[in-house]
Write a protein that holds these residues in place. Structure first.
Motif, mmCIF file in Angstrom:
data_model
loop_
_atom_site.group_PDB
_atom_site.id
_atom_site.type_symbol
_atom_site.label_atom_id
_atom_site.label_comp_id
_atom_site.label_asym_id
_atom_site.label_seq_id
_atom_site.Cartn_x
_atom_site.Cartn_y
_atom_site.Cartn_z
ATOM 1 N N LEU A 1 0.861 -1.189 0.000
ATOM 2 C CA LEU A 1 0.000 0.000 0.000
ATOM 3 C C LEU A 1 0.891 1.231 0.000
ATOM 4 O O LEU A 1 1.609 1.482 0.978
ATOM 5 C CB LEU A 1 -0.897 -0.021 1.249
ATOM 6 C CG LEU A 1 -1.887 1.130 1.397
ATOM 7 C CD1 LEU A 1 -2.942 1.094 0.274
ATOM 8 C CD2 LEU A 1 -2.593 1.064 2.758
ATOM 9 N N LEU B 1 -9.299 2.469 2.092
ATOM 10 C CA LEU B 1 -7.909 2.749 2.478
ATOM 11 C C LEU B 1 -7.676 2.330 3.933
ATOM 12 O O LEU B 1 -6.722 1.627 4.259
ATOM 13 C CB LEU B 1 -7.629 4.255 2.289
ATOM 14 C CG LEU B 1 -6.346 4.818 2.886
ATOM 15 C CD1 LEU B 1 -5.119 4.212 2.207
ATOM 16 C CD2 LEU B 1 -6.311 6.348 2.730
ATOM 17 N N LEU C 1 -7.579 -1.414 4.456
ATOM 18 C CA LEU C 1 -6.330 -2.063 4.026
ATOM 19 C C LEU C 1 -5.246 -1.896 5.082
ATOM 20 O O LEU C 1 -4.385 -2.747 5.234
ATOM 21 C CB LEU C 1 -5.864 -1.475 2.683
ATOM 22 C CG LEU C 1 -6.639 -1.997 1.461
ATOM 23 C CD1 LEU C 1 -6.383 -1.124 0.238
ATOM 24 C CD2 LEU C 1 -6.263 -3.450 1.155
ATOM 25 N N GLN C 2 -5.274 -0.767 5.796
ATOM 26 C CA GLN C 2 -4.343 -0.602 6.899
ATOM 27 C C GLN C 2 -4.979 0.273 7.984
ATOM 28 O O GLN C 2 -4.922 1.500 7.913
ATOM 29 C CB GLN C 2 -3.011 0.021 6.446
ATOM 30 C CG GLN C 2 -2.001 0.176 7.592
ATOM 31 C CD GLN C 2 -1.732 -1.139 8.325
ATOM 32 O OE1 GLN C 2 -1.220 -2.087 7.760
ATOM 33 N NE2 GLN C 2 -2.134 -1.222 9.611
ATOM 34 N N GLY D 1 -4.364 6.276 -1.189
ATOM 35 C CA GLY D 1 -3.347 5.223 -1.284
ATOM 36 C C GLY D 1 -3.474 4.485 -2.606
ATOM 37 O O GLY D 1 -4.446 4.662 -3.342
ATOM 38 N N PHE E 1 -3.128 0.436 -3.775
ATOM 39 C CA PHE E 1 -2.924 -0.946 -3.356
ATOM 40 C C PHE E 1 -2.409 -1.729 -4.567
ATOM 41 O O PHE E 1 -3.010 -1.685 -5.644
ATOM 42 C CB PHE E 1 -4.256 -1.518 -2.849
ATOM 43 C CG PHE E 1 -4.210 -2.980 -2.520
ATOM 44 C CD1 PHE E 1 -3.254 -3.496 -1.654
ATOM 45 C CD2 PHE E 1 -5.154 -3.856 -3.070
ATOM 46 C CE1 PHE E 1 -3.213 -4.857 -1.350
ATOM 47 C CE2 PHE E 1 -5.126 -5.208 -2.767
ATOM 48 C CZ PHE E 1 -4.149 -5.707 -1.905
ATOM 49 N N ILE F 1 3.908 -0.963 3.794
ATOM 50 C CA ILE F 1 3.384 0.383 3.518
ATOM 51 C C ILE F 1 4.531 1.222 2.966
ATOM 52 O O ILE F 1 5.631 1.239 3.531
ATOM 53 C CB ILE F 1 2.843 1.073 4.801
ATOM 54 C CG1 ILE F 1 1.884 0.159 5.570
ATOM 55 C CG2 ILE F 1 2.178 2.405 4.456
ATOM 56 C CD1 ILE F 1 0.535 -0.012 4.960
#
Ligand code: FAD
Length: 423
Positions: free
Chosen positions: A150, A184, A187-188, A198, A200, A300
């Motif tokens: 990401l 977003l 995803l984290q 972001g 991915f 990340i």
């Protein structure tokens, strides 16, 4: 290697000597033993004791954009203003760096950039299957994490400025998804509120730990019959149709063929074989925090800040940055601390205590492509170094190509862009 299995005697002779047991030398050795070749693996320090030991662990197969690019030329002046920022030149090394920097500037011109992009794309297409096959042979496939990456942005302007690069990746068939809002944050979880968008990349992979992977390859190579020698190679020369490698301890090794995979230290051995290769090092820094320092779902990438945060079996690794400072100056670990500080602002729950700091030497050519090709002094020697930011990612492909060259086969991709004499 401490176990001493298959240790070579004082004056040995070998079918193929592979000099350097970083991830590149190991991959070369893996491919050679698979062809049934008898391999002598030589390293002055051990298996993966240098740059390949503690990198960020990314298998960045979709990272087809060469670093030397018009984009970096635009970004660099701003980065250089911050002495602990993503890019720095050590004042004591600036003059030595000048020729390399000039070549980097030339390689960043649009036409040169397009040529490097094409070469890097071809190498990356080979890299993924070759790496997967290599880990399968070493029974280490479980060391690959397939949860994507990401990349995150702190402003719309930053996100928009990344779009041209994503367009090039789309044209190369690379899958990605731009994400905002709930997607977003899913995803984290735990990203700072300053992060507004972001991207991915689902097929980006990471490894459980780079040293763990290198060690698995080392074990496989030894079990497959390779011989190990801990020694520094001082010189290499073509003699009577074969090769003679002089070792620091005073003894010599004779070999029919050799591979120079000595990472950032390869320039001197190449010079002895008649090749003046503008290899420099981009020093990089990181801190490895204990496992559990953050509930990280995947790697990340904080592109604007020049660092990444990676979940590893050994902990959470925070690092990146480029410091142009050669091989001799002492590390400046304020860089590791500075990236950690930034990471704790961008991932507010990150526990920053108990980390181990590290610096490594990326072996880098000015056009961001490695050297893969024959030495001027003789086709018995093949070079495999200069992988910069992508040595782990490109290791399988490099091993595959070097084995093809040594066997006299036509390489799977055109090797013109990687020729040692291209500068
Ligand atoms: C901070 C950082 C993060 C990175 N993250 C990533 C990433 O996420 N993904 C990725 O793909 N790449 C990454 N890289 C780049 C990657 O680590 C390197 O490209 C790669 O490790 C280079 O491997 P190598 O085998 O060429 O060199 P090394 O690993 O440096 O191995 C060279 C070996 O040669 C030996 N040697 C040198 N001279 C001699 C001699 N004369 N005689 C005998 N032995 C000798 C050394 O002891 C050493 O073991 C990162 C690098 C850094 C610094």
């Amino acid at each position: 290697m401490t176990s001493g299995i298959n240790s070579a005697s004082a004056s040995a002779s070998a079918d193929v000597a592979v000099v350097g047991a970083g991830i590149i030398g190991l991959s070369v050795a893996m491919h050679l033993v698979a062809q049934g070749r008898s391999v002598l693996l030589i390293d002055r320090k051990g298996i993966a004791q240098e740059t390949s030991a503690q990198n960020a662990g990314a298998l960045a197969f979709s990272d087809i954009l060469p670093l030397a690019s018009p984009r970096i030329l635009r970004q660099a002046p701003r980065w250089l203003l911050d002495p602990l920022g993503p890019l720095a030149i050590r004042p004591g090394y600036a003059l030595q760096m000048l020729p390399w920097l000039l070549r980097f500037g030339l390689a960043s011109r649009p036409s040169a950039y397009r040529a490097s992009l094409q070469a890097q794309t071809q190498l990356m297409r080979l890299a993924a299957p070759a790496f997967h096959a290599m880990l399968a042979r070493a029974k280490a496939s479980h060391m690959i994490r397939q949860d994507g990456s990401l990349q995150v942005y702190e402003s719309d302007a930053e996100f928009r400025s990344s779009l041209a690069g994503w367009q090039l990746r789309a044209e190369a068939g690379i899958a990605f998804e731009h994400v905002k809002g709930e997607r977003l944050r899913a995803l984290q979880p735990g990203l700072a509120s300053s992060i507004v968008a972001g991207t991915f990349v689902p097929h980006w992979e990471t490894v459980s730990d780079p040293f763990e992977v290198a060690s698995a390859l080392g074990r496989h190579v030894m079990q497959a019959g390779a011989t190990w020698r801990q020694a520094e190679v001082r010189s290499i020369a073509v003699r009577d149709g074969g090769l003679e490698l002089q070792l620091a301890q005073g003894s010599a090794v004779r070999a029919k063929q050799a591979v120079i995979a000595t990472g950032a230290w390869s320039r001197q051995l190449a010079a002895q074989l008649g090749d003046a290769i503008p290899l420099e090092t981009e020093r990089g820094y990181n801190t490895t925090l204990p496992p559990g320092a953050f509930d990280l779902q995947r790697q990340i990438i904080f592109g604007a800040h020049g660092f990444v945060v990676t979940p590893l079996s050994t902990g959470i690794r925070v690092g990146g940055a480029v410091e142009l400072g050669g091989l001799q100056l002492p590390p400046n670990f304020k860089r590791s601390a500075h990236m950690l500080e930034k990471a704790s602002r961008l991932l507010p729950g990150l526990q920053t205590e108990g980390g181990t700091q590290w610096m490594g030497y990326r072996p880098s050519l000015p056009d961001s492509l490695p050297v893969i090709g024959h030495a001027k002094a003789g086709r018995q020697v093949v070079y495999a170094f200069g992988h910069g930011h992508l040595g782990l990612t490109q290791s399988g492909a490099t091993g595959h190509l070097v084995a093809e060259l040594l066997a006299g086969h036509t390489p799977s991709i055109p090797l013109e862009p990687f020729r040692p004499d291209r500068f």
